[in-house]
Design an enzyme around this catalytic site. Structure first.
Site, PDB file in Angstrom:
ATOM      1  N   GLU A   1      10.010  -0.748   3.043  1.00 44.33           N
ATOM      2  CA  GLU A   1       9.361  -0.138   1.869  1.00 44.33           C
ATOM      3  C   GLU A   1       9.207   1.374   1.989  1.00 44.33           C
ATOM      4  O   GLU A   1       8.225   1.854   2.552  1.00 44.33           O
ATOM      5  CB  GLU A   1       7.981  -0.786   1.643  1.00 44.33           C
ATOM      6  CG  GLU A   1       7.241  -0.213   0.440  1.00 44.33           C
ATOM      7  CD  GLU A   1       5.892  -0.863   0.149  1.00 44.33           C
ATOM      8  OE1 GLU A   1       5.409  -1.660   0.985  1.00 44.33           O
ATOM      9  OE2 GLU A   1       5.306  -0.564  -0.894  1.00 44.33           O
TER      10      GLU A   1
ATOM     11  N   LYS B   1      12.031  -2.746  -0.583  1.00 43.57           N
ATOM     12  CA  LYS B   1      10.902  -2.676  -1.529  1.00 43.57           C
ATOM     13  C   LYS B   1      10.718  -1.228  -1.957  1.00 43.57           C
ATOM     14  O   LYS B   1       9.983  -0.475  -1.320  1.00 43.57           O
ATOM     15  CB  LYS B   1       9.631  -3.228  -0.862  1.00 43.57           C
ATOM     16  CG  LYS B   1       8.378  -3.130  -1.741  1.00 43.57           C
ATOM     17  CD  LYS B   1       7.270  -4.044  -1.256  1.00 43.57           C
ATOM     18  CE  LYS B   1       5.990  -3.813  -2.038  1.00 43.57           C
ATOM     19  NZ  LYS B   1       4.978  -4.848  -1.812  1.00 43.57           N
TER      20      LYS B   1
HETATM   21  P1  13P Z   1       1.338  -2.208  -5.512  1.00 43.15           P
HETATM   22  O1  13P Z   1       2.227  -3.121  -6.311  1.00 43.15           O
HETATM   23  O2  13P Z   1      -0.101  -2.258  -5.926  1.00 43.15           O
HETATM   24  O3  13P Z   1       1.894  -0.816  -5.415  1.00 43.15           O
HETATM   25  O4  13P Z   1       1.318  -2.789  -4.040  1.00 43.15           O
HETATM   26  C1  13P Z   1       2.499  -3.206  -3.477  1.00 43.15           C
HETATM   27  C2  13P Z   1       2.456  -2.976  -2.021  1.00 43.15           C
HETATM   28  O5  13P Z   1       2.535  -3.901  -1.253  1.00 43.15           O
HETATM   29  C3  13P Z   1       2.329  -1.602  -1.540  1.00 43.15           C
HETATM   30  O6  13P Z   1       2.632  -1.540  -0.185  1.00 43.15           O
END
Ligand code: 13P
Length: 336
Positions: free
Chosen positions: A175, A217
């Site tokens: 991510e 992500k």
């Molecule tokens: P949000 O969808 O609230 O941004 O959270 C996703 C997430 O796991 C952030 O690390």
């Protein structure tokens, strides 16, 4: 197909996405404070366990990302939470980074920590039932930033994390989040996202991470949250897919977006539009935290007898995002 590729593909199965419920103790404390609820180990467990037990959730939710504390808690069913999830057809996952800290020498920028001791923690998490993991890097847009330093050190850390996950039998969710804070136009977000994703895949390849066994992500490519003339839903979908096609190898099974502070309805509309445009080598899915939980948290507000309403609110968002997986969402369904 390898075990990890099978798991990664299960996480992005048609109609389904991931529920991110891995807020750190500090972050969930802020969310609870917004609805006047005290954050304790018991209240956090009651809320999360209640949500996970929503009827029919596994029709639209393939996996849940847990925080360390929750992975070790016991459901009201009497089962450990990861075991309860697995029994309901939902894969348990675990956030394994230890948070984004100030990056030395780079004012206003962050580096995500948590590599020390990670191998041992992954072994333990796998033993507790986790099937996948998450590590979030934070990239900030501002005057002269993101710096190359910030992008490179975060990409390096994401790849170190991903390689360790694969070694220890967990699918890594990678991510790199470019934050939406700021008044910048969508082009600025595109440029930062393109740089971040390019660096991430270069680091993953260099560190021998099999791309069939990971999920990406990313943020969507959006105008800054204070941009006076924000791009519309179609433009966001077009620019986000263009950026992904320029940076993400086709071997990756799926893209699972974060919501990043978008309203829940807009996060669904963007996902839907991307799936309508179609023609992508990867599944286009969701891994939302706030955009799945916000209405549920409000409905619950700490009251045990309102948990059924919270479950219904979560189920509704999960179902609508499930429809957005095939481009079958429309905002008229919000009222239904
Ligand atoms: P949000 O969808 O609230 O941004 O959270 C996703 C997430 O796991 C952030 O690390």
């Amino acid at each position: 197909m390898s075990k990890l590729e099978t798991t990664a593909r299960q996480l992005v199965a048609p109609k389904k996405g991931i529920l991110a419920a891995d807020e750190s103790t500090g972050t969930i404390g802020k969310r609870f404070a917004s609805v006047n609820v005290d954050s304790t180990a018991e209240s956090r467990c009651a809320y999360r366990d209640g949500l996970f037990l929503a009827d029919g959730l596994s029709e639209f939710v393939s996996g849940v990302i847990l925080y360390d504390e929750t992975l070790r808690q016991t459901s009201s069913t009497g089962q450990p939470i990861p075991e309860m999830l697995a029994a309901r057809g939902i894969l348990p996952g675990i956030k394994v980074d230890t948070g984004a800290k100030e990056l030395a020498g780079c004012p206003g920028e962050k580096i995500t920590e948590g590599l020390d001791g990670l191998r041992d923690r992954l072994v333990e998490y796998a033993g507790l039932g986790a099937r996948f993991a998450k590590w979030r890097a934070v990239i900030t847009i501002g005057d002269g930033i993101p710096s190359e330093t910030c992008i490179d050190v975060n990409a390096h850390a994401l790849a170190r994390y991903a390689a360790l996950c694969v070694e220890n039998g967990l699918v890594p969710i990678v991510e790199p989040e470019v934050l939406m804070d700021g008044a910048h136009p969508i082009e600025t977000c595109y440029a930062a996202t393109h740089r971040a994703q390019t660096a991430v895949f270069a680091a993953l390849v260099k560190q021998r991470v099999p791309l069939e066994q990971i999920l990406l992500k990313p943020n969507m490519v959006l105008s800054g949250s204070d941009c006076p003339k924000p791009a519309d839903v179609h433009e966001v979908a077009v620019q986000t897919l263009r950026c992904l096609k320029n940076t993400v190898p086709a071997a990756v099974p799926g893209i699972v977006f974060l919501s990043g502070g978008q309203s829940d309805e807009l996060a669904t509309a963007h996902l839907n539009e991307m799936n309508k445009l179609g023609d992508c080598p990867w599944e286009i899915s969701f891994s939302y935290g706030r955009a799945l939980q916000a209405p549920a948290l409000k409905a619950w507000a700490g009251q045990a007898d309102q948990m059924v309403d919270a479950q219904a609110a979560l189920f509704k968002r999960a179902r609508l995002n499930g429809l957005a997986r095939s481009g079958d969402y429309s905002d008229s369904l919000e009222a239904a």
